[in-house]
Design an enzyme around this catalytic site. Structure first.
Site, PDB file in Angstrom:
ATOM      1  N   LYS A  82      13.622 -21.771  49.637  1.00  8.33           N
ATOM      2  CA  LYS A  82      14.284 -22.784  48.825  1.00  8.33           C
ATOM      3  C   LYS A  82      15.066 -23.700  49.759  1.00  8.33           C
ATOM      4  O   LYS A  82      16.162 -23.376  50.200  1.00  8.33           O
ATOM      5  CB  LYS A  82      15.244 -22.190  47.791  1.00  8.33           C
ATOM      6  CG  LYS A  82      15.603 -23.216  46.700  1.00  8.33           C
ATOM      7  CD  LYS A  82      16.958 -23.008  46.082  1.00  8.33           C
ATOM      8  CE  LYS A  82      18.048 -23.639  46.861  1.00  8.33           C
ATOM      9  NZ  LYS A  82      17.984 -25.142  46.963  1.00  8.33           N
ATOM     10  N   THR A 133      29.511 -20.741  49.279  1.00  5.65           N
ATOM     11  CA  THR A 133      28.216 -20.298  48.762  1.00  5.65           C
ATOM     12  C   THR A 133      27.801 -18.995  49.420  1.00  5.65           C
ATOM     13  O   THR A 133      27.266 -18.098  48.763  1.00  5.65           O
ATOM     14  CB  THR A 133      27.146 -21.380  48.994  1.00  5.65           C
ATOM     15  OG1 THR A 133      27.556 -22.593  48.372  1.00  5.65           O
ATOM     16  CG2 THR A 133      25.805 -20.950  48.417  1.00  5.65           C
ATOM     17  N   GLU A 168      24.573 -17.778  57.958  1.00  2.00           N
ATOM     18  CA  GLU A 168      25.143 -18.692  58.958  1.00  2.00           C
ATOM     19  C   GLU A 168      25.877 -19.761  58.167  1.00  2.00           C
ATOM     20  O   GLU A 168      25.275 -20.576  57.489  1.00  2.00           O
ATOM     21  CB  GLU A 168      24.059 -19.292  59.838  1.00  2.00           C
ATOM     22  CG  GLU A 168      24.621 -19.779  61.182  1.00  2.00           C
ATOM     23  CD  GLU A 168      24.561 -21.276  61.361  1.00  2.00           C
ATOM     24  OE1 GLU A 168      25.453 -21.965  60.816  1.00  2.00           O
ATOM     25  OE2 GLU A 168      23.631 -21.748  62.030  1.00  2.00           O
ATOM     26  N   CYS A 175      26.295 -27.833  62.146  1.00  4.11           N
ATOM     27  CA  CYS A 175      27.147 -26.651  61.971  1.00  4.11           C
ATOM     28  C   CYS A 175      27.976 -26.364  63.217  1.00  4.11           C
ATOM     29  O   CYS A 175      29.115 -25.906  63.127  1.00  4.11           O
ATOM     30  CB  CYS A 175      26.293 -25.437  61.640  1.00  4.11           C
ATOM     31  SG  CYS A 175      25.438 -25.540  60.057  1.00  4.11           S
ATOM     32  N   GLU A 222      36.154 -27.409  57.665  1.00  5.25           N
ATOM     33  CA  GLU A 222      35.026 -28.161  58.209  1.00  5.25           C
ATOM     34  C   GLU A 222      34.826 -29.441  57.410  1.00  5.25           C
ATOM     35  O   GLU A 222      34.695 -29.401  56.186  1.00  5.25           O
ATOM     36  CB  GLU A 222      33.771 -27.278  58.125  1.00  5.25           C
ATOM     37  CG  GLU A 222      32.555 -27.802  58.824  1.00  5.25           C
ATOM     38  CD  GLU A 222      31.394 -26.821  58.732  1.00  5.25           C
ATOM     39  OE1 GLU A 222      30.561 -26.819  59.642  1.00  5.25           O
ATOM     40  OE2 GLU A 222      31.323 -26.064  57.746  1.00  5.25           O
TER      41      GLU A 222
END
Length: 501
Positions: A173, A230, A248, A282, A383
């Site tokens: 997905k 999430t 991650e 990231c 972040e």
């Protein structure tokens, strides 16, 4: 719209729902794709389960699985420009960057093809010549692979390549914002000989299509790259079926510059660290931690150069970085900067949408530098995932005190994905790097990686590893096989039946 790939067949969503994809650089319509329902996701789970339990892929010898991955790498090389174009249209990133991404994807598939059969297990000495004791590696089973929008096909390759190399089946997905290269991948995997049902594709929003992948007992492993909140929900949801989870979850990555560093190199790399792909990385070096004695020189130069960075669309040859991925994401970055200024940060440059008609239709935001930041500010602790650099300083009366101050700041974060240290003193570099609690530490560099080295995180940046040798281990189970070649009664309990039971 037949863009779901389930059980070897392309189809539409069960409720016929669709989503239109637009290029972030100017709003151009890129594609219309199916928007999966929860039932579509469950159908994909069932197809992957059947392909694992009854299909040929898990029993396919490792060299043959490796050959499929190599054929896919060859196909990527042949279609490099097409794949990069799809990636750039979905993400808005520069075409030249997308082509580099495709090269990296090729190396990932070839890496896992090379190591697919490198570790065939081991023999354990039991001290009994009549016993064969072996530890063997087997695929985990059905894997749910949930990938982000910033490096759509690259992050997918980091999961799909080891998943298939180990003999698993999967449901992919991708982000609902950037599905085009995932569709290309499913077609390519079919063309290079992957059996029916081994690869399945579900497109759609995470809130609808994600929970069935995480909660379904037919799924054995969930690998997710994305946001912390999430990731926490995925870990909690997966606990009910005790399935394996690899996460991650991004980072707030410190880039530490000592006064004895090669400052021109450190400054140049600091720009790349945070403004590459408009900060939507990231591992972006979004926290600059600079020794106080060189703060002015470093920051003044960064500000002057950041103001000159050219923004533009993916096919603008003069552009040096591109837009943010969506209007909603730009709004989050804008609020992030506003909160930083309210907390006392000093805006040195950027902090606004660029002026000009060329930018009006896209989600552009200027490279931004926030000075005089502290670790209790939200802009340092959270972040932004945008082109925003925060600046902190450290100092110490002695070498030990300066190093301790730098390390303390670098580790003062819930994240632990990546970090860098800049110094011409090799001993200092190794001392500081060894104390940084981050999965990757660069010394006098920023951003490079290779498929042969593990990539992953500590603390709340996630768990597990991708790439390297451990990247394959994430998708394998170890099994101990004990074979007694001369079976005999154990004799523990006496036989009092006289053999007449």
């Amino acid at each position: 719209m037949d863009t779901l790939f389930i059980g070897g067949a392309w189809g539409a969503a069960q409720d016929s729902g669709t989503r239109t994809i637009h290029c972030p650089a100017g709003g151009r319509e890129v594609a219309t794709v199916a928007e999966a329902t929860a039932d579509d996701a469950r159908a994909a789970d069932a197809a992957a389960r059947a392909a694992f339990d009854d299909g040929p892929w898990p029993q396919t010898p490792a060299p043959e699985r490796a050959a499929v991955l190599r054929r896919l790498a060859d196909r990527l090389e042949a279609d490099r420009d097409e794949v990069a174009r799809l990636e750039s249209l979905d993400t808005g990133k520069r075409f030249v960057e997308s082509k580099i991404d495709v090269d990296d994807i090729v190396s990932v598939f070839r890496h896992f093809a090379d190591i697919a059969s490198a570790d065939a297990g081991r023999v354990v000495d039991t001290g009994n010549p009549d016993v064969s004791s072996r530890v063997v590696h087997e695929p985990v089973g059905v894997c749910a692979l949930i990938t982000p929008w910033n490096f759509p096909l690259l992050q997918t390759a980091w999961k799909v390549a080891p998943c298939l190399a180990a003999g698993n089946t999967f449901v992919l997905k991708p982000s609902e914002l950037t599905p085009s290269t995932a569709i290309w991948l499913m077609r390519a995997l079919t063309d290079v000989g992957l059996p029916e049902g081994a690869a399945n594709l579900v497109l759609g929003a995470g809130a609808e299509a994600g929970p069935p992948l995480v909660e379904d007992p037919r799924v054995d492993l969930v690998s997710f790259t994305g946001g912390l909140e999430t990731g926490r929900r995925i870990m909690a949801a997966a606990a009910a079926t005790v399935k394996r989870v690899a996460l991650e979850l991004g980072g707030k990555n410190p880039n530490v510059i000592f006064a004895d560093a090669d400052l021109p190199a450190a400054i140049d790399n600091a720009l790349t660290a945070v403004f590459l792909d408009s900060g939507q990385v990231c591992s972006a070096g979004a926290r600059l931690i600079v020794e106080a004695s060189v703060h002015d020189e470093v920051v003044d130069t960064l500000v002057a150069r950041a103001r000159d960075i050219r923004l533009g669309g993916p096919f603008d040859e003069d552009a040096e970085t591109g837009p943010l991925v969506s209007e909603a994401h730009r709004a989050k970055v804008e609020q992030y900067v506003a909160d930083a200024l309210e907390d006392g940060a000093e805006l040195r440059c950027g902090g606004a949408r660029p002026a000009g008609a060329a930018y009006d239709a896209g989600w552009f935001y200027e490279p931004t530098i926030l000075d005089h930041c502290a670790t209790d500010m939200r802009c340092v602790r959270e972040e932004s995932f945008g082109p925003v650099l925060t600046v902190e300083t450290f100092e110490g009366a002695t070498r030990e005190q300066a190093e301790q101050a730098a390390v303390s700041l670098a580790n003062d974060t819930i994240y632990g994905l990546a970090a860098a240290v800049w110094t011409e003193n090799a001993g200092r570099a190794e001392r500081v790097a060894s104390r940084m609690r981050h999965g990757t530490v660069w010394i006098n560099d920023y951003h490079p990686y290779v498929a042969g080295a593990e990539w992953g995180a500590s603390k709340q940046s996630g768990n597990g590893r991708e790439l390297g040798l451990q990247g394959l281990e994430e998708y394998r189970e170890s099994k101990h096989v004990w074979h007694n070649t001369r079976p005999a009664p154990a004799g523990w309990f006496p036989d009092r039946t006289g053999g007449n039971a």
